[in-house]
Write an enzyme that holds these catalytic residues in place. Structure first.
Site, short mmCIF file in Angstrom:
data_model
loop_
_atom_site.label_atom_id
_atom_site.label_comp_id
_atom_site.label_asym_id
_atom_site.label_seq_id
_atom_site.Cartn_x
_atom_site.Cartn_y
_atom_site.Cartn_z
N SER A 45 3.43 20.43 -73.03
CA SER A 45 3.59 19.21 -73.83
C SER A 45 4.97 19.03 -74.43
O SER A 45 5.23 18.01 -75.07
CB SER A 45 2.54 19.17 -74.94
OG SER A 45 1.34 18.67 -74.44
N LYS A 48 6.69 15.81 -73.80
CA LYS A 48 6.55 14.61 -74.62
C LYS A 48 7.77 14.32 -75.47
O LYS A 48 7.92 13.21 -75.98
CB LYS A 48 5.29 14.73 -75.48
CG LYS A 48 4.02 14.64 -74.63
CD LYS A 48 2.79 15.14 -75.36
CE LYS A 48 1.60 15.11 -74.40
NZ LYS A 48 0.51 15.97 -74.82
N SER A 105 -0.50 15.42 -79.92
CA SER A 105 -0.15 15.71 -78.54
C SER A 105 -1.11 15.03 -77.58
O SER A 105 -1.56 15.62 -76.59
CB SER A 105 -0.11 17.22 -78.28
OG SER A 105 0.65 17.52 -77.13
N LYS A 207 8.24 19.84 -81.54
CA LYS A 207 7.05 19.67 -80.73
C LYS A 207 6.57 21.02 -80.19
O LYS A 207 7.37 21.93 -79.97
CB LYS A 207 7.35 18.73 -79.56
CG LYS A 207 6.15 18.36 -78.70
CD LYS A 207 5.22 17.39 -79.40
CE LYS A 207 3.97 17.12 -78.60
NZ LYS A 207 3.05 18.28 -78.55
#
Length: 467
Positions: A45, A48, A105, A207
């Site tokens: 992720s 992202k 997420s 993140k």
């Protein structure tokens, strides 16, 4: 002979790499620490971050606004958890989709943004790859916008450092999105999976990510006395340990403020030499049968069920920051503790709203979570195990082999609401939370009601593939 021996000694380090670390200065790109930083890795992720970069660049360039409405397509709705779980046809603003994607997420929101900005997953992936090339991310390629497992979805700690620096440099007016502590959708509150936020002093980004093959990944940043550092941790053993590793890196980096001249220069992040090899696959370690429960991005402990050790060379339980502030306590205890109290940022479906209209929208989203089907499921979970409803589901149990290739998605462009700022409006949060009164769940013994039409299936608590 000497050269051959040296190569033989060095080769296993690359082939058997299970973690990669990188620490850089945000302003200069100066490398303070690097270990396996240029070995290819599965981003999960952390993908992202690029999805947010490309989307916010389109906002900054005037192609869309934060108030623009995008529609959830069947492709977006079909994504694996973690996700919001909205039905096809649901409309969400760019602003709300970004918040849901970066805090929870949400894989479905990443696809909503990709289809809205790029027309399709393939179209947006091409934009991501073009952006990566322009930024100098020579070890990165993207296949999808959310980091779900797919052939060709590759990056490195080096490239993630470059991307994070670029985000802060090119989009400073939007960096708020990478350090939101929590969001509230209806009755559900989701804390940021980045455990540095609200725990490590000065933490202000970025993140997390997780899939079985990558291990636990984290890009984190913090600022002390005007100096901002970025730490990248790839392949940690748990959600807690990636934050502990990042905290250790940050503390050592801030301590170098006055003693950096003692270490040899490692140059800048762009000048780190890439390693030509295949990314390590940590699936057996991360998702093997030895774990007490399936690994997920919300996993807070190491595979042995404990907080885990801080690793070789990290036995000192105290951090020192060269007089910048009092030393930070034991990193394991710090990260395992509760975050500082925060007011979750309210997110909702539909167009940008303020005042009474926002309260009504939040109430409607809250009511959608009180369907007979949702109440029945909650009651069954509560009867089976009191805290089962709070446990995260893991997509790691059935990690997809490759991303689904979507058809081009439709989206609706709503006229921006000039009277409302679409970025963040935490001020409305308090009233939003008290507006909708939750319906008491029916007891387990009650007759199971038939699901109503339009019933929205609640999103699984984020256990995602990337974190």
């Amino acid at each position: 002979m000497v050269l051959a021996a040296a190569l033989a000694f060095a080769a296993p380090r690359v082939a058997c790499a299970t973690e990669a670390h990188l620490l850089i200065e945000a302003d200069t790109g100066k490398v303070l620490e690097a270990e396996n930083a240029t070995i290819p890795w599965y981003p999960a992720s952390l993908t992202k971050i690029m999805t947010a970069y490309v989307t916010l660049k389109a906002v900054k360039d005037g192609k869309i606004t934060l108030d623009t409405l995008f529609t959830v397509s069947p492709t977006a709705a079909s994504q694996s958890p973690s996700k919001m779980g909205f039905k096809p046809g649901t409309r969400v603003t760019v602003d709300n989709a970004l918040k849901m994607m970066l805090v929870k997420s949400a894989n479905d929101m990443a696809v909503v943004l990709a289809e809205g900005v790029g027309g399709s997953i393939d179209g947006f992936s091409a934009m991501m790859n073009d952006t990566a090339q322009k930024l100098g991310m020579t070890q990165t390629s993207y296949v999808n916008p959310n980091g779900l497992p797919a052939d060709g979805q590759i990056t490195s700690a080096r490239d993630l450092g470059i991307l994070s620096r670029s985000f802060l440099r090119d989009l400073p007016e939007y960096e708020y999105y990478v350090h939101i502590p929590a969001i509230r959708f209806g009755k559900r509150v989701t804390q940021n999976f980045n455990k540095l936020i609200g725990r490590y002093p000065g933490a202000d980004g970025f993140k997390t990510g997780f899939i079985c093959a990558s291990g636990y990944n984290l890009v984190g940043s913090a600022t002390h006395n005007g100096r901002r550092l970025i730490a990248v941790v790839l392949g940690a053993s748990s959600g807690q340990m990636r934050a502990v590793r990042a905290a250790q890196l940050l503390e050592r980096g801030f301590a170098q403020n006055s003693l950096g001249w003692l270490k040899p220069s490692l140059g800048t992040v762009e000048n780190l030499a890439p390693v030509d090899t295949s990314p390590p696959n940590l699936r057996d370690d991360m998702c093997g049968g030895h774990r007490h429960k399936p690994a997920s991005d919300e996993d807070e402990v190491a595979s042995n069920g404990t907080a885990g050790s801080t690793g070789a060379g990290d036995t000192n339980p105290m951090f020192y920051t060269a007089g910048l502030q009092p030393p930070v306590a034991n990193p394991v205890a710090l990260i395992a503790g509760a975050p500082e109290p925060n007011e979750p940022v309210v997110v909702y479906t539909g167009p940008t709203r303020t005042g009474a209209a926002l309260i009504a929208a939040v109430a409607a989203d809250t009511a959608s979570q009180d369907t007979p089907k949702a109440r029945g499921k909650k009651a069954r979970l509560a009867a089976k195990k009191p805290d089962a409803a709070a446990e995260a589901k893991s997509d790691a149990k059935s990690e997809p082999k490759a991303a689904t290739k979507p058809a081009a998605a439709k989206h609706a462009n709503a006229k921006p609401n000039a009277a409302a700022k679409s970025a963040d409006k935490p001020a409305a949060t308090a009233s939003d939370v008290t507006t909708a009164k939750p319906v008491k769940p029916k007891p387990v013994a009650a007759k199971k009601p038939k699901p109503t039409t339009g019933d929205g299936k609640p999103a699984a608590s984020d256990a995602k593939p990337s974190g």
